[in-house]
Design an enzyme around this catalytic site. Structure first.
Site, mmCIF file in Angstrom:
data_model
loop_
_atom_site.group_PDB
_atom_site.id
_atom_site.type_symbol
_atom_site.label_atom_id
_atom_site.label_comp_id
_atom_site.label_asym_id
_atom_site.label_seq_id
_atom_site.Cartn_x
_atom_site.Cartn_y
_atom_site.Cartn_z
ATOM 1 N N TYR A 113 57.792 14.778 83.152
ATOM 2 C CA TYR A 113 59.098 15.301 82.745
ATOM 3 C C TYR A 113 60.147 15.076 83.831
ATOM 4 C CZ TYR A 113 62.760 18.559 81.537
ATOM 5 O OH TYR A 113 63.975 19.100 81.232
ATOM 6 N N TRP B 279 64.774 14.297 84.558
ATOM 7 C CA TRP B 279 66.029 13.683 84.135
ATOM 8 C C TRP B 279 66.181 12.242 84.607
ATOM 9 C CZ3 TRP B 279 71.218 15.794 82.614
ATOM 10 C CH2 TRP B 279 71.080 16.910 81.786
HETATM 11 P P1 PGD Z 1 65.717 16.290 88.923
HETATM 12 O O1 PGD Z 1 66.102 16.812 90.260
HETATM 13 O O2 PGD Z 1 66.815 15.834 88.025
HETATM 14 O O3 PGD Z 1 64.930 17.495 88.249
HETATM 15 O O4 PGD Z 1 63.962 19.045 86.626
HETATM 16 P P2 PGD Z 1 63.975 17.493 86.976
HETATM 17 O O5 PGD Z 1 62.592 17.124 87.395
HETATM 18 O O6 PGD Z 1 64.580 16.713 85.873
HETATM 19 O O7 PGD Z 1 64.617 15.174 89.100
HETATM 20 C C1 PGD Z 1 64.779 13.853 88.709
HETATM 21 C C2 PGD Z 1 64.079 12.965 89.702
HETATM 22 O O8 PGD Z 1 64.168 11.626 89.248
HETATM 23 C C3 PGD Z 1 64.726 12.990 91.091
HETATM 24 O O9 PGD Z 1 63.732 13.170 92.064
HETATM 25 C C4 PGD Z 1 65.345 11.604 91.220
HETATM 26 O O10 PGD Z 1 65.377 11.122 92.547
HETATM 27 C C5 PGD Z 1 64.422 10.783 90.343
HETATM 28 N N1 PGD Z 1 65.014 9.536 89.845
HETATM 29 C C6 PGD Z 1 66.310 9.279 89.575
HETATM 30 N N2 PGD Z 1 66.444 8.035 89.093
HETATM 31 C C7 PGD Z 1 65.196 7.498 89.049
HETATM 32 C C8 PGD Z 1 64.685 6.234 88.626
HETATM 33 O O11 PGD Z 1 65.387 5.356 88.148
HETATM 34 N N3 PGD Z 1 63.342 6.049 88.729
HETATM 35 C C9 PGD Z 1 62.508 6.993 89.221
HETATM 36 N N4 PGD Z 1 61.214 6.706 89.284
HETATM 37 N N5 PGD Z 1 62.970 8.209 89.627
HETATM 38 C C10 PGD Z 1 64.292 8.452 89.523
HETATM 39 C C11 PGD Z 1 65.054 19.639 86.020
HETATM 40 C C12 PGD Z 1 64.577 20.915 85.315
HETATM 41 O O12 PGD Z 1 64.447 21.968 86.282
HETATM 42 C C13 PGD Z 1 65.486 21.348 84.250
HETATM 43 S S1 PGD Z 1 66.070 20.156 83.148
HETATM 44 C C14 PGD Z 1 65.792 22.639 84.036
HETATM 45 S S2 PGD Z 1 66.944 23.096 82.850
HETATM 46 C C15 PGD Z 1 65.110 23.741 84.723
HETATM 47 N N6 PGD Z 1 66.015 24.676 85.271
HETATM 48 C C16 PGD Z 1 65.539 25.627 86.092
HETATM 49 C C17 PGD Z 1 66.164 26.912 86.256
HETATM 50 O O13 PGD Z 1 67.187 27.229 85.621
HETATM 51 N N7 PGD Z 1 65.602 27.771 87.131
HETATM 52 C C18 PGD Z 1 64.474 27.479 87.801
HETATM 53 N N8 PGD Z 1 63.973 28.379 88.645
HETATM 54 N N9 PGD Z 1 63.872 26.292 87.667
HETATM 55 C C19 PGD Z 1 64.347 25.364 86.834
HETATM 56 N N10 PGD Z 1 63.707 24.155 86.693
HETATM 57 C C20 PGD Z 1 64.042 23.217 85.684
#
Ligand code: PGD
Length: 770
Positions: A103, A105
């Site tokens: 999972y 973004w």
């Molecule tokens: P991101 O930091 O967006 O978090 O969790 P998510 O795992 O989506 O992580 C995306 C990762 O992808 C980053 O490490 C980035 O460097 C990497 N990345 C970017 N581009 C690329 C690429 O082209 N290739 C590869 N291989 N990697 C790439 C988000 C999630 O967290 C979400 S959606 C929600 S809504 C939740 N919200 C909460 C919350 O409200 N409160 C708590 N306590 N915890 C939450 N967690 C959740």
């Protein structure tokens, strides 16, 4: 394009010079300023790497993940090792033993969607255990089909902001309309309009009532009702109770458009549990004024009223209930399907909610059918790894956790997004091997055995097409790949070659040929769907021009308008064809944590629970204003917000005084699950009894070799509870947790996670894993 907005880049021989917001954007996101300093940051993964202990001792469960140096590898060797380990696990344990729920973004472009490529590749070698739903709206994704027949209808065809501005006279926002969250949409947003719409609403005299523990969960001018976190359901029920008790309910609407109203109203009256859900009852739970609730209910019945629930409300224990209760209250008001009335879910939780629906096929590569049927609800990742073979409930089914031997993550950061990170560390100790692709040394990359460096969007070509966005954009390459980074697509092509399935994976196309193929396929679909529209340009013209406007993307919409006009001709896709205020289906599952109608169920941790005696502050771990999730935490905007290098924690002046802390201090935030440091910001924008620490500071355990070690940087997920919202949806409950805060008096441990991890020397040749 980033998830947080379109931009243009200045480049010269020296590389990236500056980032400018796209000229079309009326209110660009400040998050764009994170990009420039992050692209060549030292925390980029420079080359493929393997954990020293994995190279020396081979695959197997271990508590050393995250606590050992990494050893650089050449690409061919790294790909051979990954392919060999995948083949070993598949042949010995079956494809079910490979977890690729993966999972996250990732990045905005529609072709270089990391998880899609991972899953296409693994489908080609026999499949993988997957995950369903999201951390964003996990509870709603399961609940809404039971109640209104569709998730997409509520989220992607919400009543448009333009309609709200014109018709809504009273907007009652549970969880608020936080403009910071409307910066982003998965796949990007060309025009940020939410702040402008809120301003227009105010100019037209619409009253906005905000129920939230945080005053800034809405723009200026809102009537803030600071309720106790996690108690919205009680307030929603009490508003409905007042409407019914005072003869203000629309019984005609309940009769014609709903099923189960009688059961729901009996519960409101207290017929079933002896407890009428009066304003006084809710006021005692939520800490709000009872008379104010009654007055509000009357006002709601007297004018065009929209009731909204943010996504954050359902990211909490029993998160299904506030969403269902919002719909029930709107049903009792009887304005569902009318312009500017009814309910909404997630306005300002993402930029695309309330944008006029585009309704065209989405642009992006198709996945491949997965031969393995197993999938977990996404937030059950730690249970999956810790409880192989155990049964669990989910949406009326009884499922079994497979025995996972290999975890493959690509485009996400579970050591950011998951709850109770100390538990997650134990869980990540169980598999034989963990493989991660990421551009950065995120906490998850540091917990891996093999780390493959991925490019960012600036280093490759792609196409942006955000949900309900009125433009499709060409994303030109801005800089050369940093270090030895490769596109995920190329990495999987290399692996597919090793398994002899490259033709199936790549279909013989280069990345550029895929862009042309996807665009042309979309262009043909648009021509079929909107024949009257002017023809879209061909790929070469689009690529040179940089963007095309999406035909038909401007017609405002009213949620469930067709259903209201003729419920017989346009039934909902629920068992009854109507809005289900009582669901026989859900009741039939017999879950004590999710009954057949919306109900107040005490959360596991709230200000009224016994645990509050030891941990008297309710932590709100919400979305950050300075980055997207954990992305680009090393960027300028994110770093500037830190206090003594720690993530800022907001606390009410009375709570700060009681603990002898002041703005600028560092505090230890703790409960029985873990502890982290944070930097204090004293603020009366936070309700007394509440502290707010946003997610996304990269997890930085003081001594990674010690289980449960304190995070010195301020990641709130060391404190949050790892349980499902209920047996129905099993969504994440990461938003809220009970904690205590104390001044940190000792010598401050350094934040090291913004430096790369230690690099070791190879002591043995790689294990023979095939
Ligand atoms: P991101 O930091 O967006 O978090 O969790 P998510 O795992 O989506 O992580 C995306 C990762 O992808 C980053 O490490 C980035 O460097 C990497 N990345 C970017 N581009 C690329 C690429 O082209 N290739 C590869 N291989 N990697 C790439 C988000 C999630 O967290 C979400 S959606 C929600 S809504 C939740 N919200 C909460 C919350 O409200 N409160 C708590 N306590 N915890 C939450 N967690 C959740």
């Amino acid at each position: 394009m980033a998830h947080w907005g379109a931009f243009e880049a200045d480049v010269d021989d020296g590389g990236l010079r500056a980032i400018h917001p796209h000229p079309l954007d009326p209110a660009p996101s400040p998050l764009l300023e994170n990009i420039e300093g992050a692209i060549h940051h030292p925390t980029r993964v420079a080359t493929p790497m393997a954990r020293a202990g994995w190279l020396e001792r081979g695959p197997g469960p271990t508590d050393r993940r995250g606590a050992e140096p990494f050893v650089p590898l050449a690409w061919d060797e790294a790909l051979d090792l990954v392919a060999g380990e995948l083949a070993r696990v598949r042949d010995r344990h079956g494809n079910r033993a490979i977890f690729a729920g993966s999972y996250g973004w990732g990045s905005a472009g529609r072709f270089h969607h990391a998880r899609t490529h991972l899953q296409r590749f693994l489908a080609g070698i026999g499949g993988y255990t997957s995950s369903r739903h999201t951390y964003s709206v996990g509870a709603s994704e399961v609940l809404l089909p039971h109640v209104v027949g569709s998730v997409a209808e509520v989220l992607h065809r919400a009543t448009s902001w333009e309609v709200i501005v014109e018709h809504t006279r009273l907007l009652v926002a549970f969880g608020g309309l936080a403009v910071k969250n409307s910066s982003v949409a998965p796949g990007g947003v060309t025009r940020h309009t939410v702040a402008g719409h809120l301003e227009q609403l105010r100019d037209r005299g619409c009253e906005v009532v905000l129920f939230s523990p945080l005053a800034d969960d809405c723009g200026p001018g809102a009537d803030w009702r600071p309720l106790a976190p996690g108690t919205d359901t009680a307030v929603l029920l009490a508003l409905a109770h007042t409407l019914v008790a005072e003869g203000l309910a629309d019984f005609g609407f309940l009769d014609r458009y709903c099923t189960g109203a009688d059961r729901f109203l009996a519960y409101l009256r207290g017929d079933t549990d002896g407890c009428p859900k009066t304003a006084e009852w809710a006021a005692a739970i939520a800490g709000v004024d009872a008379a104010g609730l009654r007055t509000l209910a009357r006002r709601m019945a007297s004018t065009r009223t929209l009731v909204t629930a943010s996504w954050s409300l359902q990211r909490a224990d029993h998160g299904e209930q506030p969403v269902w209760a919002t719909i029930a209250l709107a049903a009792v008001l009887g304005q569902i399907g009318l312009p500017g009335g009814g309910f909404g879910h997630g306005y300002a939780s993402e930029a695309d909610i309330g944008a006029p629906p585009v309704g065209l096929p989405r642009l992006g590569p198709a996945g491949c059918p997965n031969p393995v049927p197993d999938a977990i609800p996404v937030a059950r990742i730690a249970d999956l790894l810790l409880r192989p073979g155990e049964e669990f409930d989910y949406d009326g089914r009884r499922l079994v956790y497979p025995d996972i031997r290999l975890v493959y993550w690509c485009g996400g950061n579970p050591f950011h997004h998951h709850q109770d990170l100390n538990r997650l560390r134990r869980a990540f100790g169980r598999p034989d091997t963990v493989v991660v692709h990421d551009p950065y040394w995120t906490a998850t990359a540091r917990q891996a055995d093999i780390v493959l460096p991925a490019t960012t969007t600036l280093e490759r070509e792609d196409i942006a097409a955000g949900p309900n966005d009125p433009f499709v954009l060409a994303m030109h390459r801005v800089v050369a790949p940093v270090g030895a980074a490769r596109d995920d697509y190329d990495i999987f092509t290399g692996l597919a070659e090793r398994f002899g399935c490259q033709q199936r994976f790549s279909e013989g196309r280069t990345a550029r040929q895929w862009l042309e193929h996807l665009y042309e396929r979309w262009r043909a679909a648009v021509a079929g769907d909107v024949p009257a529209a002017a023809p879209l340009p061909d790929f070469d013209t689009f690529w040179a021009r940089g963007s095309v406007a999406v035909p038909g993307a401007v017609r405002p919409h009213v949620l469930l308008e067709e259903f209201r006009a003729d419920p017989e001709a346009n039934p909902l896709r629920t068992p009854s064809g109507r809005i289900e205020l009582y669901s026989e289906e859900i009741a039939g599952f017999d879950y004590d944590d999710c009954p057949g109608h919306p109900a107040w169920l005490e959360p596991a941790e709230w200000l009224g629970s016994p645990a509050a005696a030891r941990f008297p502050l309710q932590l709100v771990a919400n979305q950050p204003a300075t980055r997207l999730h954990s992305q680009l935490d090393v960027g300028a905007v994110s770093r500037q917000s830190k206090v003594q290098g720690r993530e800022p924690l907001r606390i009410h002046p009375a709570d700060a005084a009681a603990r002898g802390v002041r703005s600028g201090d560092v505090v230890r935030v703790y409960n029985d699950r873990g502890a982290c440091l944070a930097g204090v910001v004293v603020s009366d924008r936070v309700r007394p009894g509440v502290v707010q620490l946003s997610t996304g500071a990269w997890y930085d355990p003081e001594d990674p070799a010690v289980p449960g070690s304190m995070c010195v940087h301020g990641n709130p997920n060391v404190l949050t509870l790892d349980k499902g919202t209920s047996r129905l949806a099993q969504g994440s409950v990461g938003q809220l947790a009970l904690v205590e805060v104390e001044r940190f008096a000792g010598p401050l441990p350094p934040v090291t996670v913004h430096d790369p991890p230690p690099v070791g020397r190879r002591r043995v040749t790689a294990p023979e894993v095939r």
